[in-house]
Write an enzyme that holds these catalytic residues in place. Sequence first.
Site, PDB file in Angstrom:
ATOM      1  CE  LYS A 151      90.877  50.245  47.585  1.00 26.66           C
ATOM      2  NZ  LYS A 151      89.783  50.276  46.555  1.00 26.66           N
ATOM      3  CE  LYS A 193      89.472  47.768  42.830  1.00 24.01           C
ATOM      4  NZ  LYS A 193      88.586  48.541  41.524  1.00 24.01           N
ATOM      5  CB  VAL A 201      85.264  46.717  37.656  1.00 26.12           C
ATOM      6  CG1 VAL A 201      85.612  46.123  38.892  1.00 26.12           C
ATOM      7  CG2 VAL A 201      84.645  45.570  36.715  1.00 26.12           C
TER       8      VAL A 201
END
Length: 204
Positions: free
Chosen positions: A31, A14, A12
């Site tokens: 992350k 990110k 999407v």
Amino acid sequence: MKIFVTGTDTDVGKTIISSWLCLHTGYHYFKPIQTGSTLGTDSHEVNKLTGTNVYKEDFLFEKESSPHLAASIECRKIDIEEITLPKVSNLIIEGAGGILVPINETIFMVDLIKKCATPVILVARSTIGTINHTLLSLEALRARNISILGIILNGQYNKDNLKAIEFYGKVKVLASIPTLQHISKENLIKVPFLVELQTIFNII
């Protein structure tokens, strides 16, 4: 301030949004769970685009898939208690996939967000289907009393979807990032960093 960047879905945007945020604020990047490492890592991409300091993943898997499946293929299991946030004050934490992507048999990404005890910026597509996906994601976050700073839309500007998300979701759209023909540091820095975000990151 630590902020968790999550999304309504995989791919999407990110990582691009995280890069944009780091580029404008100087925040560090982490992350904790990365899948699809054979194709490269998001940490490497963020560092390439921003030059910011990135931290090593706690869990790294080769298969490009949901974390629970990627771990299972390697005969491993993700225990979120083994995830420790870097001891820095200014940190962007990026999730893997959407809010209810499974991490193991009983834990979802939203449980990791809850454990991190950080407010959330939700990244959503600007295109058709985003209203449903965004409202469902907001509902899942609010059901767990997770603080939501706002939404960042990624893709071609769509005023109707933006207004609908703000109205029905009772949330602020902090920015709408246009589709970039070429993703580079130079192009990302040109995308305006609006007052709402400047206030959140206390850089006014």
